[in-house]
Design a protein around this motif. Structure first.
Motif, short mmCIF file in Angstrom:
data_model
loop_
_atom_site.label_atom_id
_atom_site.label_comp_id
_atom_site.label_asym_id
_atom_site.label_seq_id
_atom_site.Cartn_x
_atom_site.Cartn_y
_atom_site.Cartn_z
N THR A 172 0.62 -1.21 0.08
CA THR A 172 0.17 -0.01 0.06
C THR A 172 0.98 1.42 0.26
O THR A 172 0.48 1.99 -0.62
N ILE A 173 1.97 1.18 0.93
CA ILE A 173 2.90 2.48 0.72
C ILE A 173 3.58 2.77 -0.36
O ILE A 173 3.47 4.00 -0.93
N ALA A 174 3.99 1.61 -0.98
CA ALA A 174 4.67 1.78 -2.16
C ALA A 174 3.87 2.32 -3.41
O ALA A 174 4.13 3.39 -4.07
N GLU A 175 2.34 1.68 -3.50
CA GLU A 175 1.60 2.26 -4.51
C GLU A 175 1.22 3.75 -4.40
O GLU A 175 1.07 4.30 -5.34
N ARG A 176 1.09 4.10 -2.96
CA ARG A 176 0.75 5.38 -2.80
C ARG A 176 1.98 6.52 -3.15
O ARG A 176 1.54 7.43 -3.18
N ILE A 177 2.99 6.05 -2.86
CA ILE A 177 4.12 6.80 -3.06
C ILE A 177 4.24 6.98 -4.67
O ILE A 177 4.54 8.10 -5.15
N LEU A 178 4.06 6.02 -5.27
CA LEU A 178 4.41 6.16 -6.84
C LEU A 178 3.27 7.07 -7.34
O LEU A 178 3.57 7.63 -8.30
N ALA A 179 2.10 6.83 -6.73
CA ALA A 179 0.84 7.67 -6.99
C ALA A 179 1.17 9.08 -6.73
O ALA A 179 0.72 10.22 -7.45
N ALA A 180 1.78 9.43 -5.50
CA ALA A 180 1.93 10.92 -5.17
C ALA A 180 3.01 11.47 -6.05
O ALA A 180 2.98 12.80 -5.75
N ASP A 181 3.98 10.82 -6.66
CA ASP A 181 5.32 11.46 -7.13
C ASP A 181 4.68 12.15 -8.44
O ASP A 181 3.60 12.19 -8.90
N HIS A 182 5.27 13.17 -8.60
CA HIS A 182 5.17 14.50 -9.71
C HIS A 182 6.47 14.44 -10.58
O HIS A 182 7.28 14.55 -9.83
N SER A 183 6.12 14.61 -11.94
CA SER A 183 7.35 14.76 -12.75
C SER A 183 8.12 16.13 -12.35
O SER A 183 9.42 15.98 -12.52
N GLU A 184 7.48 17.08 -11.70
CA GLU A 184 8.34 18.20 -11.35
C GLU A 184 9.04 17.96 -9.89
O GLU A 184 10.07 18.85 -9.65
N ALA A 185 8.78 17.24 -9.22
CA ALA A 185 9.13 16.93 -7.91
C ALA A 185 10.59 16.55 -8.02
O ALA A 185 11.00 15.62 -8.60
N GLU A 186 11.45 16.92 -7.12
CA GLU A 186 12.93 16.61 -7.17
C GLU A 186 13.24 15.72 -6.00
O GLU A 186 14.06 15.04 -5.98
N ALA A 187 12.23 15.20 -5.10
CA ALA A 187 12.34 14.25 -4.30
C ALA A 187 10.85 13.92 -3.85
O ALA A 187 9.88 14.72 -4.03
#
Length: 246
Positions: free
Chosen positions: A176-191
């Motif tokens: 669940t945590i991995a799926e939500r991290i991947l979903a929360a990421d954005h192309s502009e995010a540096e981290a």
């Protein structure tokens, strides 16, 4: 009966980190994975509060009087640094309050002090990061306070997700945590920053960094990094950024 004492020095000399944890911390086992063998963790907890994980809890567990009392509880084992291991409690009232918590810990006798959100600020500065994605287990209101804290650091939250949990955060599965991290990421995010010291993340960091091509910063990782840096000790555990800034 003859007994010949083996010739060796020991036990291994220990260096201590005092850890002030919220009353509901359940990840002591993960904490120990972040430190080298010569480091002992000496835990004290804030008093139990009969409220769910929320803005109210973050306020209650960050009472400077509780932190001072917990600091005094661990001083007799001579820690070199005392860490307030709580993300929400150290960001909920902003940067000035985070600094006041470090002062309260030092005023109580600690030789040095760290908070989780203070460690986050240090790493964002060292890595020169200004845009991040965020995942929290909190509700929307408390997650918004993290956005405010990051804005005070001149860091933009370009995307964010939250699990909306009022308790049992340590029970969330890696999947669940991995799926939500991947979903929360954005192309502009540096981290990506994953908040909460009660959310298990240790084994996810390296595969997610490889998948995303950017640092994945997590609460326990940051806190232990800041402590070990102050102690002049090598960093252990996953995370390419650890090696980059150490």
């Amino acid at each position: 009966m003859d007994f010949e004492m083996p010739v060796f020095d020991g036990p291994l000399a220990q260096r201590g980190i005092g850890v002030i944890a919220p009353f509901d911390l359940a990840l002591e086992r993960e904490l120990w994975r972040w430190v080298p063998m010569e480091v002992s963790l000496h835990l004290a907890r804030t008093p139990y509060e009969p409220v769910p994980v929320s803005m109210e809890m973050a306020q209650l567990v960050s009472d400077s009087k509780h932190l001072a009392a917990a600091t005094r509880d661990v001083l007799h084992v001579e820690p070199e640094v005392v860490a307030y291991l709580c993300t929400s409690g150290s960001f909920v009232n902003g940067i000035d309050y985070e600094r006041s918590l470090c002062k309260a810990i030092c005023d109580a006798g600690a030789p040095d002090a760290v908070t989780t959100s203070g460690a986050l600020a240090e790493v964002l500065h060292r890595l020169d990061l200004h845009k991040v994605s965020v995942l929290t287990p909190y509700d929307e209101d408390l997650t918004g306070k993290l956005h405010d804290f990051l804005a005070e650091l001149d860091v933009k939250t370009v995307s964010s997700d939250h699990l909306g949990l009022g308790g049992g955060i340590w029970k969330v599965s890696y999947r669940t945590i991995a799926e939500r991290i991947l979903a929360a990421d954005h192309s502009e995010a540096e981290a990506v920053f994953v908040s909460c010291t009660n959310l298990p993340t240790f084994d996810l960091i390296e595969p997610l960094e490889a998948a995303l091509g950017k640092p994945v910063l997590t609460a326990n990782q940051l806190t232990m990094w800041a402590c070990l840096m102050r102690m002049g000790l090598p960093i252990v555990g996953p995370g390419k950024w650890l090696r980059d800034v150490s």
